[in-house]
Design a protein around this motif. Structure first.
Motif, PDB file in Angstrom:
ATOM      1  N   ARG A 342       0.834  -1.204   0.000  1.00  0.00           N
ATOM      2  CA  ARG A 342       0.000   0.000   0.000  1.00  0.00           C
ATOM      3  C   ARG A 342       0.870   1.256   0.000  1.00  0.00           C
ATOM      4  O   ARG A 342       0.559   2.239  -0.667  1.00  0.00           O
ATOM      5  N   ALA A 343       1.972   1.228   0.764  1.00  0.00           N
ATOM      6  CA  ALA A 343       2.861   2.395   0.820  1.00  0.00           C
ATOM      7  C   ALA A 343       3.476   2.683  -0.546  1.00  0.00           C
ATOM      8  O   ALA A 343       3.627   3.846  -0.945  1.00  0.00           O
ATOM      9  N   LEU A 344       3.825   1.611  -1.273  1.00  0.00           N
ATOM     10  CA  LEU A 344       4.407   1.810  -2.604  1.00  0.00           C
ATOM     11  C   LEU A 344       3.416   2.469  -3.552  1.00  0.00           C
ATOM     12  O   LEU A 344       3.797   3.236  -4.440  1.00  0.00           O
ATOM     13  N   TRP A 345       2.126   2.163  -3.380  1.00  0.00           N
ATOM     14  CA  TRP A 345       1.103   2.793  -4.212  1.00  0.00           C
ATOM     15  C   TRP A 345       0.889   4.252  -3.827  1.00  0.00           C
ATOM     16  O   TRP A 345       0.706   5.105  -4.686  1.00  0.00           O
ATOM     17  N   GLU A 346       0.911   4.541  -2.532  1.00  0.00           N
ATOM     18  CA  GLU A 346       0.515   5.862  -2.069  1.00  0.00           C
ATOM     19  C   GLU A 346       1.659   6.868  -2.044  1.00  0.00           C
ATOM     20  O   GLU A 346       1.426   8.074  -2.025  1.00  0.00           O
ATOM     21  N   LEU A 347       2.900   6.397  -1.986  1.00  0.00           N
ATOM     22  CA  LEU A 347       4.051   7.290  -1.930  1.00  0.00           C
ATOM     23  C   LEU A 347       4.778   7.289  -3.263  1.00  0.00           C
ATOM     24  O   LEU A 347       5.162   6.238  -3.766  1.00  0.00           O
ATOM     25  N   GLY A 348       4.964   8.479  -3.821  1.00  0.00           N
ATOM     26  CA  GLY A 348       5.663   8.585  -5.100  1.00  0.00           C
ATOM     27  C   GLY A 348       7.144   8.823  -4.965  1.00  0.00           C
ATOM     28  O   GLY A 348       7.889   8.667  -5.920  1.00  0.00           O
ATOM     29  N   ALA A 349       7.611   9.222  -3.783  1.00  0.00           N
ATOM     30  CA  ALA A 349       9.027   9.490  -3.537  1.00  0.00           C
ATOM     31  C   ALA A 349       9.311   9.306  -2.052  1.00  0.00           C
ATOM     32  O   ALA A 349       8.417   9.459  -1.206  1.00  0.00           O
ATOM     33  N   VAL A 350      10.562   8.983  -1.721  1.00  0.00           N
ATOM     34  CA  VAL A 350      10.938   8.775  -0.325  1.00  0.00           C
ATOM     35  C   VAL A 350      10.700  10.039   0.494  1.00  0.00           C
ATOM     36  O   VAL A 350      10.277   9.987   1.647  1.00  0.00           O
ATOM     37  N   SER A 351      10.950  11.195  -0.098  1.00  0.00           N
ATOM     38  CA  SER A 351      10.798  12.456   0.628  1.00  0.00           C
ATOM     39  C   SER A 351       9.359  12.698   1.086  1.00  0.00           C
ATOM     40  O   SER A 351       9.128  13.447   2.042  1.00  0.00           O
ATOM     41  N   GLN A 352       8.394  12.066   0.443  1.00  0.00           N
ATOM     42  CA  GLN A 352       6.993  12.249   0.831  1.00  0.00           C
ATOM     43  C   GLN A 352       6.681  11.618   2.187  1.00  0.00           C
ATOM     44  O   GLN A 352       5.645  11.911   2.779  1.00  0.00           O
ATOM     45  N   ILE A 353       7.588  10.788   2.698  1.00  0.00           N
ATOM     46  CA  ILE A 353       7.389  10.201   4.017  1.00  0.00           C
ATOM     47  C   ILE A 353       7.372  11.288   5.083  1.00  0.00           C
ATOM     48  O   ILE A 353       6.583  11.240   6.024  1.00  0.00           O
ATOM     49  N   TRP A 354       8.257  12.289   4.933  1.00  0.00           N
ATOM     50  CA  TRP A 354       8.317  13.360   5.933  1.00  0.00           C
ATOM     51  C   TRP A 354       7.767  14.693   5.434  1.00  0.00           C
ATOM     52  O   TRP A 354       7.516  15.599   6.223  1.00  0.00           O
ATOM     53  N   SER A 355       7.529  14.806   4.132  1.00  0.00           N
ATOM     54  CA  SER A 355       7.077  16.094   3.600  1.00  0.00           C
ATOM     55  C   SER A 355       5.564  16.194   3.453  1.00  0.00           C
ATOM     56  O   SER A 355       5.049  17.265   3.139  1.00  0.00           O
ATOM     57  N   THR A 356       4.833  15.093   3.656  1.00  0.00           N
ATOM     58  CA  THR A 356       3.371  15.111   3.534  1.00  0.00           C
ATOM     59  C   THR A 356       2.742  14.608   4.824  1.00  0.00           C
ATOM     60  O   THR A 356       3.333  13.809   5.560  1.00  0.00           O
ATOM     61  N   ALA A 357       1.518  15.073   5.079  1.00  0.00           N
ATOM     62  CA  ALA A 357       0.789  14.615   6.267  1.00  0.00           C
ATOM     63  C   ALA A 357       0.530  13.117   6.190  1.00  0.00           C
ATOM     64  O   ALA A 357       0.571  12.411   7.206  1.00  0.00           O
ATOM     65  N   TYR A 358       0.258  12.620   4.983  1.00  0.00           N
ATOM     66  CA  TYR A 358       0.016  11.194   4.803  1.00  0.00           C
ATOM     67  C   TYR A 358       1.255  10.391   5.206  1.00  0.00           C
ATOM     68  O   TYR A 358       1.159   9.402   5.933  1.00  0.00           O
ATOM     69  N   GLY A 359       2.422  10.820   4.739  1.00  0.00           N
ATOM     70  CA  GLY A 359       3.656  10.108   5.045  1.00  0.00           C
ATOM     71  C   GLY A 359       3.979  10.129   6.524  1.00  0.00           C
ATOM     72  O   GLY A 359       4.386   9.105   7.100  1.00  0.00           O
ATOM     73  N   ARG A 360       3.800  11.276   7.171  1.00  0.00           N
ATOM     74  CA  ARG A 360       4.104  11.378   8.605  1.00  0.00           C
ATOM     75  C   ARG A 360       3.155  10.503   9.427  1.00  0.00           C
ATOM     76  O   ARG A 360       3.580   9.853  10.396  1.00  0.00           O
ATOM     77  N   THR A 361       1.880  10.482   9.050  1.00  0.00           N
ATOM     78  CA  THR A 361       0.930   9.624   9.762  1.00  0.00           C
ATOM     79  C   THR A 361       1.280   8.157   9.553  1.00  0.00           C
ATOM     80  O   THR A 361       1.135   7.330  10.462  1.00  0.00           O
ATOM     81  N   LEU A 362       1.747   7.821   8.363  1.00  0.00           N
ATOM     82  CA  LEU A 362       2.155   6.449   8.073  1.00  0.00           C
ATOM     83  C   LEU A 362       3.335   6.039   8.955  1.00  0.00           C
ATOM     84  O   LEU A 362       3.400   4.893   9.428  1.00  0.00           O
ATOM     85  N   VAL A 363       4.262   6.961   9.208  1.00  0.00           N
ATOM     86  CA  VAL A 363       5.404   6.676  10.086  1.00  0.00           C
ATOM     87  C   VAL A 363       4.922   6.384  11.508  1.00  0.00           C
ATOM     88  O   VAL A 363       5.390   5.441  12.160  1.00  0.00           O
ATOM     89  N   ILE A 364       3.970   7.199  11.995  1.00  0.00           N
ATOM     90  CA  ILE A 364       3.423   6.984  13.340  1.00  0.00           C
ATOM     91  C   ILE A 364       2.751   5.616  13.427  1.00  0.00           C
ATOM     92  O   ILE A 364       2.939   4.864  14.393  1.00  0.00           O
ATOM     93  N   LYS A 365       1.960   5.289  12.404  1.00  0.00           N
ATOM     94  CA  LYS A 365       1.290   3.990  12.389  1.00  0.00           C
ATOM     95  C   LYS A 365       2.309   2.852  12.402  1.00  0.00           C
ATOM     96  O   LYS A 365       2.154   1.863  13.138  1.00  0.00           O
ATOM     97  N   THR A 366       3.382   2.975  11.624  1.00  0.00           N
ATOM     98  CA  THR A 366       4.402   1.932  11.552  1.00  0.00           C
ATOM     99  C   THR A 366       5.117   1.770  12.884  1.00  0.00           C
ATOM    100  O   THR A 366       5.400   0.639  13.321  1.00  0.00           O
ATOM    101  N   ALA A 367       5.403   2.894  13.554  1.00  0.00           N
ATOM    102  CA  ALA A 367       6.068   2.827  14.854  1.00  0.00           C
ATOM    103  C   ALA A 367       5.182   2.111  15.882  1.00  0.00           C
ATOM    104  O   ALA A 367       5.665   1.292  16.681  1.00  0.00           O
ATOM    105  N   LEU A 368       3.892   2.427  15.874  1.00  0.00           N
ATOM    106  CA  LEU A 368       2.966   1.767  16.800  1.00  0.00           C
ATOM    107  C   LEU A 368       2.872   0.268  16.501  1.00  0.00           C
ATOM    108  O   LEU A 368       2.818  -0.560  17.420  1.00  0.00           O
ATOM    109  N   LEU A 369       2.857  -0.082  15.218  1.00  0.00           N
ATOM    110  CA  LEU A 369       2.821  -1.499  14.851  1.00  0.00           C
ATOM    111  C   LEU A 369       4.083  -2.216  15.320  1.00  0.00           C
ATOM    112  O   LEU A 369       4.034  -3.379  15.753  1.00  0.00           O
ATOM    113  N   GLY A 370       5.220  -1.524  15.231  1.00  0.00           N
ATOM    114  CA  GLY A 370       6.462  -2.104  15.723  1.00  0.00           C
ATOM    115  C   GLY A 370       6.394  -2.413  17.207  1.00  0.00           C
ATOM    116  O   GLY A 370       6.828  -3.489  17.664  1.00  0.00           O
TER     117      GLY A 370
END
Length: 446
Positions: A342-370
């Motif tokens: 799903r992340a590969l579909w929704e993210l077009g570049a690595v920088s979007q992980i920290w530059s978009t609200a979607y990417g930052r929320t995805l990081v929080i979700k991943t940390a909680l899953l960890g």
């Protein structure tokens, strides 16, 4: 998005209309679009509408014989997956003028009402579907060592407990789901949430105007049918042939309830294809088994086996814990694999992980899953102590509820690659485009 004439451009003559071209079908938001002239008055020549030749094009008529000056265009539409998309840009009229200046801005905020409604819906759906799967795959096989009256008492207690849990979960699905649908529909119609309930303003047409309204509504209905069929199965449990029919129909209803959120959301966007829907449904199914199974273990299984003699109780509970541990491990692996997809579909570049609200929320979700994976590992190491295990399961459920809140926010945000690709309008200086969430309250534009 492409604009004619180009955003932030200067034209010699005032055009008769401004056309916004999108990548997918959109629905105009009532009172959501306007053109502000040099004196602050509206320069619109009529209500915005979709082009008769292209449902992806929004036509904004302009008043005739516009004077020289800067004109600010504020627009807002609903995408097919229910996201409100808005933006502001300007055009200048009159040859030789400097680049136009914006006369207004568009504010941005998270729609807390829609976020809460989706959260309630997802909690109910995951507990309902996951709990039903786990009771069939884990609880019932674990009772095979019991016989006679003891087994009957445990099964009866479990049926009652799960019936109450399933009813509560279905109530969450219905209340949260329809609140989300009505919230989105009233925003498209440009009216308050309570207006349709008071008999003021349309509701059915705005619900059917977007893919979100249609498919999300179908998913809610499917989950409701799934619960009803569980109750029918309880009533017909002594007639085995009829149970097979109920089970078959229930499988279809449950599957539809799981696929529905994807059909109404990002995975169902035009051009994604069936694979995106399959990945999304598997991701949701894995989460349902994990959350619903923990809820069954914590709320239903423990009380249902409490009346057994100590030795039998320990043996049955250990069997339940071991069986669930194996299925939970598989569900975690499924969530991980499909989450990457799903992340590969929704993210077009690595920088979007920290530059978009979607990417930052995805990081929080991943940390909680960890953190949940670590806690789950600790639980697997201590399956023999059911009392301690149940306490840790409560902590795990609390973390999973937080993850579900993050998922609800992700479904309310545009995919990172969509937000990035829409950051401006082609053919001129980039326009100021603000994608969902946008402030949906009256007077939000200033």
């Amino acid at each position: 998005m492409r604009v004619e004439p180009a955003a932030q451009s200067v034209v010699a003559r005032a055009p008769a209309r401004i056309v916004l071209h999108f990548s997918q079908e959109v629905t105009p938001v009532n009172n959501g679009t306007d053109v502000i002239g040099p004196g602050g008055a509206s320069a619109a020549g009529g209500a915005p509408h979709l082009s008769s030749k292209d449902v992806r094009a929004l036509v904004i008529p302009l008043a005739p014989r516009l004077a020289r000056g800067d004109y600010t265009v504020r627009w807002r539409v609903a995408s097919t997956d229910g996201h409100l998309v808005g933006g502001v840009f300007a055009i200048g009229v009159g040859a030789g003028r400097p680049p136009p200046q914006l006369a207004t801005t568009e504010s941005s905020s998270v729609d807390s009402g829609l976020l809460v409604a989706r959260f309630v819906y997802f909690i109910g759906l995951l507990v309902l579907v996951g709990g039903a799967l786990v009771r069939l795959a884990v609880f019932e096989p674990a009772l095979r060592s019991l016989t006679g009256e003891r087994r009957g008492d445990v099964e009866e207690s479990e049926r009652t407990g799960f019936g109450v849990l399933a009813f509560a979960a279905t109530a969450l699905v219905v209340v949260g789901g329809w609140a989300a649908v009505v919230r989105q529909a009233t925003q498209v119609a440009g009216i308050s949430f309570w207006a349709p309930l008071e008999g003021h303003g349309p509701l059915v047409a705005p619900i059917g105007a977007t893919r979100f309204g249609r498919e999300f509504g179908h998913a809610i209905n499917a989950a409701t049918v799934f619960f009803v069929l569980i109750m029918v199965g309880y009533a017909l449990r002594r007639w085995r042939p009829s149970l097979y029919v109920v089970a078959a129909v229930g499988t279809v209803a449950g599957g539809w309830a799981v696929v529905g959120p994807g059909l109404s959301g990002h995975a169902g966007d035009p051009g994604r294809g069936w694979l995106a829907l399959v990945v999304d449904a598997l991701h949701l199914a894995g989460a349902a088994v994990w959350i619903g199974g923990l809820a069954h273990l914590f709320i239903v299984a423990a009380p249902a086996t409490a009346a057994l003699p100590p030795e039998e109780r320990s043996r049955v509970r250990l069997e339940i814990a071991q069986r669930f541990s194996r299925i939970a491990l598989a569900s975690v692996a499924l969530i991980g694999v499909t989450g990457v997809g799903r992340a590969l579909w929704e993210l077009g570049a690595v920088s979007q992980i920290w530059s978009t609200a979607y990417g930052r929320t995805l990081v929080i979700k991943t940390a909680l899953l960890g953190a949940l994976v670590v806690l789950g590992y600790l639980n697997r190491k201590a399956l023999g102590d059911f009392t301690a295990l149940r306490r840790r399961v409560g902590i795990e459920l609390s973390l999973l509820v937080t993850v579900t809140a993050a998922v609800s926010l992700l479904t309310d945000l545009p995919p990172a690659n969509t937000a990035a690709s829409s950051a401006g309008a082609t053919g001129g200086t980039p326009a100021q485009v603000i994608q969902q969430p946008v402030d949906r309250s009256p007077g939000a534009v200033r």
